[in-house]
Design an enzyme around this catalytic site. Structure first.
Site, PDB file in Angstrom:
ATOM      1  N   THR A  22       1.189  -1.090  -0.125  1.00 36.36           N
ATOM      2  CA  THR A  22      -0.281  -0.142   0.103  1.00 36.36           C
ATOM      3  C   THR A  22       0.891   1.182   0.136  1.00 36.36           C
ATOM      4  OG1 THR A  22      -1.901  -1.292   1.371  1.00 36.36           O
ATOM      5  CG2 THR A  22      -1.881   0.861   1.163  1.00 36.36           C
ATOM      6  N   ALA A  23       2.131   1.187   1.172  1.00 39.85           N
ATOM      7  CA  ALA A  23       2.199   2.674   0.875  1.00 39.85           C
ATOM      8  C   ALA A  23       3.490   2.676  -0.785  1.00 39.85           C
ATOM      9  CB  ALA A  23       4.464   2.085   1.973  1.00 39.85           C
ATOM     10  N   SER A  74       8.893  -7.234  -5.497  1.00 36.89           N
ATOM     11  CA  SER A  74       8.992  -8.615  -5.316  1.00 36.89           C
ATOM     12  C   SER A  74       7.778  -9.667  -5.678  1.00 36.89           C
ATOM     13  CB  SER A  74       9.957  -8.732  -4.409  1.00 36.89           C
ATOM     14  OG  SER A  74       9.864 -10.555  -4.283  1.00 36.89           O
ATOM     15  N   ILE A  94       8.105 -11.883  -2.156  1.00 33.20           N
ATOM     16  CA  ILE A  94       8.403 -11.701  -1.186  1.00 33.20           C
ATOM     17  C   ILE A  94       6.632 -11.354  -0.796  1.00 33.20           C
ATOM     18  CG2 ILE A  94       8.709 -10.137   0.429  1.00 33.20           C
ATOM     19  CD1 ILE A  94      11.320 -10.078  -0.646  1.00 33.20           C
ATOM     20  N   GLU A  96      -7.258  -2.475   6.980  1.00 28.83           N
ATOM     21  CA  GLU A  96      -8.495  -2.152   6.250  1.00 28.83           C
ATOM     22  C   GLU A  96      -9.105  -1.195   6.537  1.00 28.83           C
ATOM     23  OE1 GLU A  96      -9.708  -6.443   6.705  1.00 28.83           O
ATOM     24  OE2 GLU A  96      -9.105  -7.081   5.084  1.00 28.83           O
ATOM     25  N   LYS A 149     -16.758   4.131   6.365  1.00 26.59           N
ATOM     26  CA  LYS A 149     -16.794   3.637   7.737  1.00 26.59           C
ATOM     27  C   LYS A 149     -16.963   5.293   9.021  1.00 26.59           C
ATOM     28  CE  LYS A 149     -12.849   2.813  11.259  1.00 26.59           C
ATOM     29  NZ  LYS A 149     -11.099   2.890  11.180  1.00 26.59           N
ATOM     30  N   LEU A 206       4.996   0.710   7.236  1.00 24.31           N
ATOM     31  CA  LEU A 206       5.907  -0.229   7.644  1.00 24.31           C
ATOM     32  C   LEU A 206       7.527  -0.106   8.173  1.00 24.31           C
ATOM     33  CD1 LEU A 206       3.888  -3.405   7.547  1.00 24.31           C
ATOM     34  CD2 LEU A 206       2.919  -1.955   9.104  1.00 24.31           C
ATOM     35  N   GLU A 237      -6.590   2.419  15.817  1.00 24.09           N
ATOM     36  CA  GLU A 237      -6.936   3.305  15.591  1.00 24.09           C
ATOM     37  C   GLU A 237      -6.453   3.505  14.039  1.00 24.09           C
ATOM     38  OE1 GLU A 237      -9.521   5.697  16.305  1.00 24.09           O
ATOM     39  OE2 GLU A 237      -9.655   4.944  19.024  1.00 24.09           O
ATOM     40  N   THR A 255      -4.290   4.250  11.740  1.00 26.87           N
ATOM     41  CA  THR A 255      -3.608   5.382  11.769  1.00 26.87           C
ATOM     42  C   THR A 255      -2.639   4.650  10.409  1.00 26.87           C
ATOM     43  OG1 THR A 255      -2.851   4.747  14.034  1.00 26.87           O
ATOM     44  CG2 THR A 255      -4.230   6.274  13.810  1.00 26.87           C
TER      45      THR A 255
HETATM   46  C1  LIG Z   1      -2.027  -6.449  11.615  1.00 22.36           C
HETATM   47  C2  LIG Z   1      -1.912  -5.115  11.194  1.00 22.36           C
HETATM   48  C3  LIG Z   1      -3.289  -4.837  10.625  1.00 22.36           C
HETATM   49  C4  LIG Z   1      -3.073  -3.385   9.989  1.00 22.36           C
HETATM   50  N1  LIG Z   1      -4.631  -2.845  10.219  1.00 22.36           N
HETATM   51  C5  LIG Z   1      -4.613  -1.552   9.358  1.00 22.36           C
HETATM   52  C6  LIG Z   1      -5.557  -0.616   9.644  1.00 22.36           C
HETATM   53  O1  LIG Z   1      -6.813  -1.207   9.541  1.00 22.36           O
HETATM   54  N2  LIG Z   1      -5.395  -0.053   9.166  1.00 22.36           N
HETATM   55  C7  LIG Z   1      -3.803   0.492   8.363  1.00 22.36           C
HETATM   56  O2  LIG Z   1      -4.074   1.914   8.296  1.00 22.36           O
HETATM   57  N3  LIG Z   1      -3.299  -0.025   8.666  1.00 22.36           N
HETATM   58  C8  LIG Z   1      -3.176  -1.007   9.417  1.00 22.36           C
HETATM   59  N4  LIG Z   1      -1.758  -1.956   9.429  1.00 22.36           N
HETATM   60  C9  LIG Z   1      -0.602  -1.615   8.299  1.00 22.36           C
HETATM   61  C10 LIG Z   1      -1.326  -1.705   6.779  1.00 22.36           C
HETATM   62  O3  LIG Z   1      -1.107  -3.231   6.573  1.00 22.36           O
HETATM   63  C11 LIG Z   1       0.143  -1.140   6.401  1.00 22.36           C
HETATM   64  O4  LIG Z   1       0.713   0.019   6.564  1.00 22.36           O
HETATM   65  C12 LIG Z   1       0.047  -0.445   4.738  1.00 22.36           C
HETATM   66  O5  LIG Z   1      -0.307  -2.427   4.200  1.00 22.36           O
HETATM   67  C13 LIG Z   1       1.294  -0.494   4.161  1.00 22.36           C
HETATM   68  O6  LIG Z   1       2.385  -1.633   4.498  1.00 22.36           O
HETATM   69  P1  LIG Z   1       3.368  -0.982   3.419  1.00 22.36           P
HETATM   70  O7  LIG Z   1       3.531  -1.103   2.162  1.00 22.36           O
HETATM   71  O8  LIG Z   1       4.469  -0.295   4.331  1.00 22.36           O
HETATM   72  O9  LIG Z   1       4.286  -3.216   3.289  1.00 22.36           O
HETATM   73  P2  LIG Z   1       4.585  -4.083   2.918  1.00 22.36           P
HETATM   74  O10 LIG Z   1       2.542  -4.567   2.254  1.00 22.36           O
HETATM   75  O11 LIG Z   1       4.775  -5.510   3.583  1.00 22.36           O
HETATM   76  O12 LIG Z   1       5.145  -3.938   1.764  1.00 22.36           O
HETATM   77  C14 LIG Z   1       5.977  -4.228   1.364  1.00 22.36           C
HETATM   78  C15 LIG Z   1       6.704  -4.523  -0.420  1.00 22.36           C
HETATM   79  O13 LIG Z   1       7.706  -4.256  -0.046  1.00 22.36           O
HETATM   80  C16 LIG Z   1       8.375  -5.410  -1.351  1.00 22.36           C
HETATM   81  N5  LIG Z   1       9.734  -5.871  -0.908  1.00 22.36           N
HETATM   82  C17 LIG Z   1      10.402  -6.156   0.401  1.00 22.36           C
HETATM   83  N6  LIG Z   1      11.350  -6.688   0.475  1.00 22.36           N
HETATM   84  C18 LIG Z   1      11.720  -6.108  -0.937  1.00 22.36           C
HETATM   85  C19 LIG Z   1      13.129  -6.971  -1.438  1.00 22.36           C
HETATM   86  N7  LIG Z   1      14.132  -7.452  -1.361  1.00 22.36           N
HETATM   87  N8  LIG Z   1      12.903  -6.738  -2.689  1.00 22.36           N
HETATM   88  C20 LIG Z   1      11.864  -6.508  -3.720  1.00 22.36           C
HETATM   89  N9  LIG Z   1      11.330  -5.960  -3.463  1.00 22.36           N
HETATM   90  C21 LIG Z   1      10.552  -6.217  -1.674  1.00 22.36           C
HETATM   91  C22 LIG Z   1       7.804  -6.558  -0.733  1.00 22.36           C
HETATM   92  O14 LIG Z   1       7.433  -6.875  -2.445  1.00 22.36           O
HETATM   93  C23 LIG Z   1       6.486  -5.222  -0.655  1.00 22.36           C
HETATM   94  O15 LIG Z   1       5.716  -5.353  -1.763  1.00 22.36           O
HETATM   95  C24 LIG Z   1      -1.852  -3.427   9.728  1.00 22.36           C
HETATM   96  C25 LIG Z   1      -1.313  -3.698  10.206  1.00 22.36           C
HETATM   97  C26 LIG Z   1      -0.601  -5.364  11.255  1.00 22.36           C
HETATM   98  C27 LIG Z   1       0.906  -5.275  10.698  1.00 22.36           C
END
Ligand SMILES: Cc1cc2nc3c(=O)[nH]c(=O)nc-3n(C[C@H](O)[C@H](O)[C@H](O)COP(=O)(O)OP(=O)(O)OC[C@H]3O[C@@H](n4cnc5c(N)ncnc54)[C@H](O)[C@@H]3O)c2cc1C
Length: 496
Positions: free
Chosen positions: A13-14, A37, A40, A47, A76, A325, A334, A336
């Site tokens: 998502t980020a 990737s 990964i 959600e 919501k 993350l 909440e 966030t």
């Molecule tokens: C239990 C839980 C519940 C949550 N509920 C909520 C919620 O209700 N509301 C909310 O706002 N947020 C929620 N979050 C947070 C939310 O899920 C994240 O903030 C959001 O999904 C963003 O994740 P991300 O993109 O930072 O990381 P990720 O989704 O983990 O994406 C990481 C990306 O990096 C890539 N990557 C990693 N290593 C490599 C590598 N070596 N080479 C190439 N690519 C790589 C992966 O392929 C992936 O595409 C929750 C989190 C958790 C843990």
């Protein structure tokens, strides 16, 4: 002008929020490459959102009905907290306002005073979003009178943004990043080396690699502030289930003796998860507890996650900015996290370097982002600290913990005076603090004297007028699930 080369590592998502927003805003001044990737994958949760996401989507020119159809989203209006103050007790943290504030004193002062003059109605009865949520109703109202957010499938949101970003010119590269090359002189990131041997150079790197924090931590060793002593939950398990009832316009956060459980209804399914502290509940017991407390058939393999609550010491270090993350995590209580991604993206766009990166921009960015995180951290800690629960080791630990001075001050001020102040563009406004503090059992001992200015009759009329307004508006609203279906409903096969 030579476009700035922005490299986004990670396509969760980020990553896709950042890619879509930077490309759409900066246009031909930026060359955006995103590396992800498939092997990964993404974290696969996230959600429940909060109202500013509407602004983010509007800034990107996203059509709301198309977005909701593509992400299977529902509306919501807030979060129902069950069992936080005490088992069997519940309260609601809704979006929007409660009653009507006077410039000198928030509505809670008038409500508190009215209670002593024989008016026993609940504080909840003065909030449109709260009553609409409880009755399962929703509609867009003129002048944005209904404050809302979305419950959505974040994987589908990522796909939706990817289509948009690629359409705008973002280059997507599939592959695993094997190495981060640093410039020997500046210490900046020079390039990312993929397992395939491809080398991707850039001027600015956005770390969206999730909990791995491949760039900001593994390569740049930025450091991490651990907040587990205040927010002790360190694990979660998520599962999706079939819908067994019409989707309600709110998320549920149900406390248990070692954490809490979420339930988030989307159009096509329900998202569920248990958040817990492993010191008090082991993984097998947590899974059992979750599976015994879901409604509807389980559709997915349980997704087990571990996390450490806290924040990267710098969100922007050298030429690398952490988003999502990789920047830290403060549990989803909440909703966030996606919001913090949004804030970081908009902040980066506002501070987009022109030429050399300015150390002052970096400091300013870090200070603002850090403040956001501290304010959210305090708000989350409030839910654990202010509780009457003493029925388990977990809750006894929460009730006994020392909290940050900033939060201790807010609690004491509210308890003594009924006052709460929103500071520095803080995310959670006064009404959020008031609802959660009173919901958790912190009741002010007194109120602003201005509340006594009105006669009994005038106060009663004022309060009744507000309640009647809420009741009449809610009565006129359609049922939430039917409204979603008519606004953006899609056949289920489209969601795949
Ligand atoms: C239990 C839980 C519940 C949550 N509920 C909520 C919620 O209700 N509301 C909310 O706002 N947020 C929620 N979050 C947070 C939310 O899920 C994240 O903030 C959001 O999904 C963003 O994740 P991300 O993109 O930072 O990381 P990720 O989704 O983990 O994406 C990481 C990306 O990096 C890539 N990557 C990693 N290593 C490599 C590598 N070596 N080479 C190439 N690519 C790589 C992966 O392929 C992936 O595409 C929750 C989190 C958790 C843990």
């Amino acid at each position: 002008m030579t476009p700035r080369r922005i490299v986004i590592a990670g396509g969760g998502t980020a990553g896709w929020m950042a890619a879509a927003a930077i490309m759409r805003t900066m246009g031909r001044t930026a060359e955006v490459t995103l590396i992800e990737s498939d092997a990964i994958g993404t974290v696969g949760v996230g959600e429940s959102t909060i109202p500013p996401l509407i602004t983010f989507n509007r800034l990107l020119g996203i059509n709301e009905a198309e977005f909701m159809a593509a992400t299977q989203a529902t509306f919501k209006l807030g979060i129902a907290f069950d069992g936080w103050k005490a088992p069997g007790h519940g309260y609601f943290h809704s979006f929007g306002l409660t009653g009507k504030d006077h410039w000198a004193a928030g509505f809670q002062h008038f409500w508190l005073n009215a209670q002593t003059r024989g008016q026993t109605q609940s504080y909840d009865d003065y909030c449109l979003e709260l009553i609409a949520a409880r009755e399962g109703k929703f509609a867009h109202l003129p002048n944005d009178r209904m404050n809302y957010a979305y419950q959505l499938d974040s994987t589908l949101y990522g796909r939706f943004l990817r289509r948009m970003a690629e359409g705008d010119g973002v280059t997507r590269v599939e592959g695993k990043i094997a190495q981060v090359d640093l410039d020997g002189t500046s210490g900046h990131i020079a390039a990312l080396l993929l397992e395939s041997g491809v080398r991707i150079e850039g001027d600015l790197f956005v770390d969206c690699t999730g909990f791995r924090a491949l760039l900001i931590e593994q390569a740049l060793h930025t450091g991490f502030d651990d907040w587990t002593n205040w927010l002790p939950c360190d694990a979660a398990i998520a599962v999706q289930t079939e819908s067994v009832a019409a989707a309600v316009p709110y998320t549920r956060a149900m406390a248990h003796d070692a954490g809490w459980q979420w339930r988030i209804p989307l159009q096509h399914r329900v998202g569920n998860g248990i958040v817990y502290c492993r010191r008090y509940l082991d993984d097998d017991a947590a899974l059992d507890r979750l599976l015994n407390n879901v409604e509807g058939r389980v559709l997915t393999t349980p997704n087990k996650l571990r996390f450490v609550t806290g924040a990267r010491r710098k969100q922007w270090h050298r030429n690398c900015i952490a988003m999502g993350l990789s920047g830290g995590f403060m549990e989803p209580l909440e909703s966030t996290s996606i919001h913090l991604i949004q804030r970081a993206i908009l902040r980066l766009i506002r501070m987009m370097p022109h030429g050399e990166i300015s150390a002052r921009d970096i400091d300013e960015f870090n200070e603002q982002q850090h403040l956001d995180m501290l304010q959210i951290r305090d708000f989350l800690i409030l839910h654990y600290k202010a509780t009457d629960r003493r029925d388990s080791g977990f809750w006894r630990q929460c009730a006994a913990m020392d909290v940050p001075d900033s939060l201790a001050h807010r609690i004491a001020l509210f308890r003594e005076t009924g006052r709460v102040f929103r500071k520095n563009e803080e995310l959670f406004a006064e009404n959020s603090w008031v609802q959660v503090m009173m919901g958790q059992g912190i009741m002010p001992r007194t109120w602003h004297p201005i509340a006594e200015k009105l006669s009994d009759d005038d106060l009663a009329k004022f309060m009744a007028g507000l309640r009647d307004g809420v009741t009449a508006t809610v009565r006129s609203l359609p049922d939430h699930a039917s409204y979603v279906a008519s606004f953006c409903g899609t056949p289920r096969s489209d969601a795949a």
